[in-house]
Scaffold this motif. Sequence first.
Motif, mmCIF file in Angstrom:
data_model
loop_
_atom_site.group_PDB
_atom_site.id
_atom_site.type_symbol
_atom_site.label_atom_id
_atom_site.label_comp_id
_atom_site.label_asym_id
_atom_site.label_seq_id
_atom_site.Cartn_x
_atom_site.Cartn_y
_atom_site.Cartn_z
ATOM 1 N N VAL A 117 -4.357 5.579 3.973
ATOM 2 C CA VAL A 117 -2.933 5.638 3.639
ATOM 3 C C VAL A 117 -2.783 6.272 2.264
ATOM 4 O O VAL A 117 -3.701 6.220 1.430
ATOM 5 N N ALA A 118 -1.621 6.872 2.031
ATOM 6 C CA ALA A 118 -1.320 7.499 0.736
ATOM 7 C C ALA A 118 0.069 7.071 0.305
ATOM 8 O O ALA A 118 1.015 7.094 1.101
ATOM 9 N N SER A 119 0.201 6.679 -0.951
ATOM 10 C CA SER A 119 1.487 6.278 -1.488
ATOM 11 C C SER A 119 1.502 6.544 -2.984
ATOM 12 O O SER A 119 0.484 6.907 -3.576
ATOM 13 N N ARG A 120 2.641 6.354 -3.602
ATOM 14 C CA ARG A 120 2.782 6.695 -5.024
ATOM 15 C C ARG A 120 2.034 5.712 -5.928
ATOM 16 O O ARG A 120 1.394 6.103 -6.884
ATOM 17 N N THR A 121 2.111 4.400 -5.622
ATOM 18 C CA THR A 121 1.488 3.405 -6.495
ATOM 19 C C THR A 121 0.354 2.634 -5.842
ATOM 20 O O THR A 121 -0.492 2.084 -6.545
ATOM 21 N N GLY A 122 0.346 2.543 -4.515
ATOM 22 C CA GLY A 122 -0.684 1.786 -3.815
ATOM 23 C C GLY A 122 -0.407 0.301 -3.723
ATOM 24 O O GLY A 122 -1.153 -0.429 -3.043
ATOM 25 N N SER A 123 0.655 -0.196 -4.344
ATOM 26 C CA SER A 123 0.913 -1.637 -4.368
ATOM 27 C C SER A 123 1.262 -2.183 -2.985
ATOM 28 O O SER A 123 0.776 -3.248 -2.583
ATOM 29 N N ARG A 124 2.102 -1.470 -2.241
ATOM 30 C CA ARG A 124 2.458 -1.939 -0.895
ATOM 31 C C ARG A 124 1.258 -1.891 0.037
ATOM 32 O O ARG A 124 1.072 -2.771 0.878
ATOM 33 N N ALA A 125 0.422 -0.868 -0.113
ATOM 34 C CA ALA A 125 -0.772 -0.766 0.717
ATOM 35 C C ALA A 125 -1.726 -1.922 0.442
ATOM 36 O O ALA A 125 -2.294 -2.514 1.373
ATOM 37 N N ASP A 126 -1.900 -2.255 -0.818
ATOM 38 C CA ASP A 126 -2.783 -3.363 -1.174
ATOM 39 C C ASP A 126 -2.260 -4.683 -0.615
ATOM 40 O O ASP A 126 -3.031 -5.506 -0.096
ATOM 41 N N LYS A 127 -0.959 -4.896 -0.716
ATOM 42 C CA LYS A 127 -0.370 -6.128 -0.188
ATOM 43 C C LYS A 127 -0.512 -6.190 1.324
ATOM 44 O O LYS A 127 -0.842 -7.244 1.894
ATOM 45 N N TYR A 128 -0.277 -5.048 2.005
ATOM 46 C CA TYR A 128 -0.398 -5.041 3.457
ATOM 47 C C TYR A 128 -1.831 -5.324 3.891
ATOM 48 O O TYR A 128 -2.070 -6.113 4.812
ATOM 49 N N LYS A 129 -2.786 -4.714 3.221
ATOM 50 C CA LYS A 129 -4.178 -4.937 3.577
ATOM 51 C C LYS A 129 -4.539 -6.416 3.461
ATOM 52 O O LYS A 129 -5.240 -6.976 4.311
ATOM 53 N N LYS A 130 -4.047 -7.065 2.423
ATOM 54 C CA LYS A 130 -4.322 -8.479 2.212
ATOM 55 C C LYS A 130 -3.637 -9.341 3.262
ATOM 56 O O LYS A 130 -4.242 -10.261 3.826
ATOM 57 N N ASP A 131 -2.360 -9.034 3.543
ATOM 58 C CA ASP A 131 -1.586 -9.850 4.487
ATOM 59 C C ASP A 131 -2.033 -9.652 5.933
ATOM 60 O O ASP A 131 -2.007 -10.597 6.731
ATOM 61 N N ALA A 132 -2.428 -8.416 6.286
ATOM 62 C CA ALA A 132 -2.754 -8.114 7.682
ATOM 63 C C ALA A 132 -4.062 -8.744 8.122
ATOM 64 O O ALA A 132 -4.201 -9.150 9.287
ATOM 65 N N GLY A 133 -5.026 -8.826 7.251
ATOM 66 C CA GLY A 133 -6.314 -9.409 7.615
ATOM 67 C C GLY A 133 -6.959 -8.681 8.770
ATOM 68 O O GLY A 133 -7.082 -7.453 8.775
ATOM 69 N N SER A 134 -7.305 -9.420 9.815
ATOM 70 C CA SER A 134 -8.007 -8.835 10.968
ATOM 71 C C SER A 134 -7.080 -8.105 11.928
ATOM 72 O O SER A 134 -7.541 -7.561 12.928
ATOM 73 N N LYS A 135 -5.770 -8.073 11.651
ATOM 74 C CA LYS A 135 -4.849 -7.371 12.542
ATOM 75 C C LYS A 135 -5.039 -5.862 12.494
ATOM 76 O O LYS A 135 -4.545 -5.142 13.362
#
Length: 444
Positions: free
Chosen positions: A49-67
């Motif tokens: 994934v690519a984004s301006r700050t990476g903050s939403r990507a980091d949060k999603y990765k943590k929240d999604a887990g094995s999904k």
Amino acid sequence: MNANRKIRAGMIGMGMIFDDTYRPFFEHAHAAGLYRRDFGLLEIELAAVASRTGSRADKYKKDAGSKIARFVSFAGTDATQQLLKHGVDAVCIATPDDRHFESARLALESHKHVLIEKPSVLKLQELDILDALAKKNNVLAKIVYHKLGDPDHKKLRTHYADGNLKHVNNGYCTLLEPKSISGSQFAEWIKGRNPGTYVAVHYIKLIDFTFGQSTPHAPREESVTRSVTTTLDWRLARITCNGQRGIVGPATGNTWDSVQTQIVYAYPDGREAAFDIHTSWVTPDNFPGYVDQEVQFRFDNGVWSAHQRKRGVEVTIENRTPGELKNTPNHHYNGSFLEPWGERSQRGYGIEIIQKFFEEVAHVEHGGPPALRSERLANMRGLTYNDVSADRNTVAIVQAMEALLERQAQGQPAGVVEVNGSRGGLVLLTPGKADATVLYAERV
């Protein structure tokens, strides 16, 4: 699952649109894969994934887990370039509309299949470049027009194609977004933008696709590679546009609260069809629905009226509606359900339209012998509902709308853009002035 039968996806933009539609698609594909008889079982992997700050990507990765599979997150000014070097096969672009072109251009130059959120781009000159790159590099360049997958809109097109509704004369469409869209969710890029470009394109494309092309012989279900044969029955003639300011930005600025656009098409027999599209993103946040959406089309022999928010469901829950939940929800676009068999799912036409793109990519890459890839590619390009080559009228209207609003912000309202006249493909005319501004010289 065979590791070689995989499509590695890259995602550019991790905002609201990703969370509403791409996220549930990628999570379902991670769990179940993607299957169709012509290409078999495939793995769809969100690889980067690519984004301006990476903050939403980091949060999603943590929240999604094995999904979801472990993906790489790139952030900063060169995030897109880093993503493209990561070995992805297809790229999805869900950034603000004025940033679509550059990401799409880079992806197509890197020989990646591309899916772009609407509007594809803001100018025909940009669309020409993307279309040429897709053809040169033998990849797909597609656009997300999820409202074409709405059951009501599909039924409208079915009636028109079957001749039940005859000769559309005029119509009215409205789509009103809450203040939270312009005031918080999209506040970063809202300056200098307008809700017409952002959401009117849904209805611009619906009108152009539904009424501007006839479908005398729809393909049979078993012929998945055959595209619908289409012929143009009319031509885009002119566009006018007005807007209001003062809530999102200053009353004399170039950030718009609401926009009214009129599009006129001309039939070969001299008759015309006119469509008014009203959009805004300043509806009060306590409005009982997420958005207010309504269409009405008038034909020689009938009228079609549809309210996309009021579909026969209304709910009230103490202390929860219409704030956390809405009184009149749209479960067709994107709904979370507890299935009778105990599974929790998230589905709807907003997600299905993304799945169709990956099915089209899978068909090109895995739907038959490698020697016939070019034939499969041509068939998928022939799908006029989402290919960039079929987006010319929509982008022309967007370009005209942007130019008309810019001229109004300069104190010169009431302009009109002439299409395919003697002076060029898109020509802006201003009342009381003899000069004309050519926005696009070639034929639309």
